[in-house]
Motif scaffolding. Structure first.
Motif, mmCIF file in Angstrom:
data_model
loop_
_atom_site.group_PDB
_atom_site.id
_atom_site.type_symbol
_atom_site.label_atom_id
_atom_site.label_comp_id
_atom_site.label_asym_id
_atom_site.label_seq_id
_atom_site.Cartn_x
_atom_site.Cartn_y
_atom_site.Cartn_z
ATOM 1 N N MET A 127 15.311 16.514 44.133
ATOM 2 C CA MET A 127 15.352 17.823 43.469
ATOM 3 C C MET A 127 16.637 18.561 43.822
ATOM 4 O O MET A 127 17.291 19.162 42.955
ATOM 5 C CB MET A 127 14.132 18.645 43.881
ATOM 6 N N PHE A 128 16.994 18.503 45.100
ATOM 7 C CA PHE A 128 18.235 19.143 45.546
ATOM 8 C C PHE A 128 19.428 18.541 44.814
ATOM 9 O O PHE A 128 20.321 19.259 44.346
ATOM 10 C CB PHE A 128 18.391 18.968 47.054
ATOM 11 N N LYS A 129 19.420 17.209 44.704
ATOM 12 C CA LYS A 129 20.537 16.538 44.042
ATOM 13 C C LYS A 129 20.585 16.909 42.568
ATOM 14 O O LYS A 129 21.661 17.166 42.015
ATOM 15 C CB LYS A 129 20.402 15.032 44.201
ATOM 16 N N ALA A 130 19.393 16.943 41.928
ATOM 17 C CA ALA A 130 19.359 17.290 40.505
ATOM 18 C C ALA A 130 19.889 18.699 40.263
ATOM 19 O O ALA A 130 20.638 18.948 39.303
ATOM 20 C CB ALA A 130 17.934 17.156 39.973
ATOM 21 N N LEU A 131 19.501 19.627 41.131
ATOM 22 C CA LEU A 131 19.953 21.011 40.971
ATOM 23 C C LEU A 131 21.438 21.149 41.275
ATOM 24 O O LEU A 131 22.185 21.800 40.542
ATOM 25 C CB LEU A 131 19.137 21.933 41.884
ATOM 26 N N SER A 132 21.860 20.525 42.384
ATOM 27 C CA SER A 132 23.248 20.682 42.805
ATOM 28 C C SER A 132 24.214 19.963 41.874
ATOM 29 O O SER A 132 25.320 20.449 41.627
ATOM 30 C CB SER A 132 23.432 20.165 44.240
#
Length: 682
Positions: free
Chosen positions: A352-357
């Motif tokens: 999720m962090f990667k998708a957002l960032s």
């Protein structure tokens, strides 16, 4: 004093006991070793005293040595219980206050034995009896002796019972060595019973020292062969049964020797069903578990489904060796359901962090604990021009200006050492092309489950365009203020200057050029011209210039203006470089010429009228990223570069050079509108 074969045997027993005491003393850091050493030392004393008793010829000598032996006789039961209690896990070591309490009866018994001739409470009718060439001290045992014996046997009995309880633990794999201890404990009982109750053929021989020596040998075998003082059986039993992990002990043939309650609960089997069975039989209900074991996997995971719920266990198989010989296997089953769940949640969180960032417009990054980049999102390259390959492993301060590096290091230290969180902090970083980008940044430390800081996570919001827009807006407000002022007075000033100019011209025609007044009138005319030019510039700000735009070769304008400036500034050497086949530009030649002349004049003033001026033109192509801050379109452009050998400007002056009426010259020598006009035209 005569020595007999019996005495020689006693000497061997004493030496053996003393050797065992010394060896055990060297292991005194282990539980029970010190008590065992003292026990064997007491046995050695008993044997030595008995030797002297048997060798003494008269009654008083035998009584003396018999009393010496009593030191060991009363001490041995106390040392015995002090040794057994740690071995069986009742206590780590016998506390001093309990040892003192246990020693009260032995101490009183010793005093009573040594003062027996005063009261006869212990012995009576002491005499020497000769039998088979041996002389024995025979005494009648009275009440005090039997009290002492009862107490001593009670301590020995307690120790023996504790040993038996240890042996009866079916889970204890050290049972064999505990049996050795039990045999050693029972031997003195038998020997002492033969002596006290005058059982033939050993009616008068006190074999108790030999019994304790034999006990010492059996104990020594356990100490030095099986190391039972190094691995306490009760400790094994406690750990084995109370561990949360399932433990299964196998022999070399993979038969189950033992399993703890946790393993029984996991496998849902009874001890009686599992002990002695092949482990593959017990595992057969769970194919994945069985397959992993048959595949000789030393470490594997399997899912155990029970009561409509799934549990995940890690299974580890360890080989058990003794003296390089395989003695069996230990299977450990550890519940890792929560760990796997945490891993799954962490993986989802990271995704999720990667998708957002990865899709964020702002820069998002992570640093390791040493300050080097471990991750940057695509916005990093988009805004600063550096690829991930160029960035990862580099330190944050390598992208800051030199003058900002110390502050960046201080922020990093506060994040790591003080665990401080930073928000809305202004940070300036260098673009790959050398330009400076301004950001507002936030950062916080990354803390793992153990509470250790493993790095930093931060974000950077680009404020460069916003700041430039704010600066332009501020400039616009200033220009608006100038316009408001100029609109009120510019026409009045212009009319006044025209009236002055007309009257001065009429006066000048009537005065001879040689007269003093003529020159002064010329000075007035020049001042009026300057005032008129100033009002014209102000009028341009107020009304805006009327531009006549035509396709123009900038080489022509630069050549014309530089030649014009050079003719009036002989001490300034001008170096020119013109691009061949220069692209045509749509512009107003007159206005651009004025801009260049203003810049030349500023350069001359910065060099105090003497120096070098470099002027050049060049075709360039600008990309989208470069022109974005200027709100221009990408494509072909023509660059004019002007450089002088003056002293330069400070950062403070650079921020003000385009402000109307700002000048660094002395009052009356500059209007402060030259560069403002140049920027307005550009």
């Amino acid at each position: 004093m005569t020595f007999t074969p019996y005495d020689i045997l006693l000497v061997l027993a004493a030496v053996t006991a003393l050797a065992l005491a010394i060896l055990a003393w060297h292991r005194k850091l282990n539980r029970g070793a010190t008590s065992f050493a003292l026990l064997m030392l007491a046995v050695a004393l008993w044997c030595s005293g008995h030797i002297m008793e048997m060798s003494a010829a008269d009654l008083s000598g035998k009584i003396f040595w018999a009393d010496i032996q009593f030191i060991a006789i009363v001490s041995i039961p106390v040392f015995w219980i002090a040794f057994i209690l740690p071995y069986t896990g009742q206590t780590a070591r016998l506390p001093l206050n309990r040892a003192v309490c246990l020693s009260i009866v032995p101490a009183v018994s010793l005093v009573m034995a040594w003062t027996n001739n005063l009261h006869g409470f212990f012995f009576s009718n002491s005499e020497i009896i000769t039998k088979n060439n041996f002389s024995f001290l025979i005494r009648t045992f009275n009440t005090g002796f039997w009290i002492h014996s009862f107490y001593s046997y009670l301590l020995l009995l307690i120790g023996t019972i504790l040993l038996i309880r240890t042996i009866l633990r079916t889970s204890n794999p050290y049972r064999g060595r505990s049996v050795l201890l039990l045999a050693g404990a029972l031997t003195p009982w038998a020997c002492n019973a033969l002596y006290i109750f005058r059982i033939e053929p050993f009616a008068y021989f006190d074999l108790t020292p030999f019994g304790f020596t034999l006990s010492g040998l059996l104990f020594g075998l356990g100490i030095f062969q099986f190391h039972f003082l190094d691995i306490v059986p009760i400790a094994y039993d406690t750990v084995f049964h109370n561990m949360n992990e399932g433990l299964i002990l196998l022999d070399p043939g993979s038969r189950i020797i033992n399993l703890n309650p946790a393993a029984r609960k996991i496998l849902d089997v009874k001890t009686s069903e599992a002990i002695g069975a092949q482990v593959t039989e017990v595992f057969s209900r769970w194919p994945d578990l069985l397959e992993g074991y048959r595949g000789h996997n030393m470490n594997y995971d399997f899912e155990f489904k029970k009561n409509n719920s799934g549990l995940i266990y890690n299974v580890a198989v360890s080989h058990l060796y003794m003296k390089k010989i395989l003695r069996g296997y230990l299977i450990t089953m550890r519940d890792i359901t929560a760990h796997k769940k945490s891993e799954t949640e962490l993986r989802k969180s990271e995704e999720m962090f990667k998708a957002l960032s990865e899709n964020a417009s702002d820069i998002i990054y992570t640093l390791d604990a040493d300050g080097s980049f471990s991750y940057v999102n695509p916005a990093w390259k988009k805004i600063l021009g550096y690829s991930r390959q160029e960035t990862l492993g580099m330190y944050f301060i390598e992208f800051t200006r030199k003058e900002d590096s110390e502050r960046s290091v201080q922020i990093f230290r506060e994040l790591i050492k003080d665990r401080r969180v930073f928000t809305d902090t202004i940070i300036k970083l260098q673009h790959k092309d050398g330009s400076i980008r301004v950001f507002t940044g936030s950062a916080s430390p990354n803390i793992d489950a153990a509470g250790k800081i493993i790095g930093i996570t931060g974000s950077l919001k680009d404020l460069t365009d916003q700041q430039k827009l704010a600066t332009e807006l501020q400039q616009a407000h200033k220009m608006e203020a100038v316009g408001t002022l100029a609109s009120a007075i510019v026409h009045d000033f212009n009319n006044i200057f025209m009236a002055i100019q007309g009257n001065i011209s009429l006066i000048r025609k009537r005065i001879d050029q040689e007269e003093y007044a003529y020159q002064k009138i010329r000075n007035i005319e020049q001042s009026v011209d300057k005032g008129t030019e100033l009002t014209r510039q102000l009028l341009s700000f107020v009304l805006g210039s009327q531009y006549v735009v035509t396709p123009t070769n900038l080489n022509d304008i630069v050549r014309r203006t530089s030649n014009m400036f050079s003719s009036g500034s002989k001490q300034i050497k001008i170096y020119k470089h013109y691009q061949n086949n220069l692209w045509l530009v749509d512009l107003d030649p007159v206005q651009v010429g004025k801009v260049l002349m203003n810049i030349y004049k500023n350069a001359a003033e910065a060099m105090d009228g003497k120096g070098e001026l470099y002027v050049g033109t060049k075709n360039i192509t600008l990309g989208t990223h470069f022109v974005k801050p200027f709100r221009a379109v990408s494509g072909k452009y023509v660059e004019i570069s002007i450089r002088d050998t003056g002293c330069g400007m400070s950062e403070e002056i650079k921020q003000k050079i385009f402000e109307p009426f700002f000048t660094t010259r002395e009052p009356g020598k500059g209007s402060g509108l030259g560069l403002s006009f140049a920027r307005a035209v550009a």
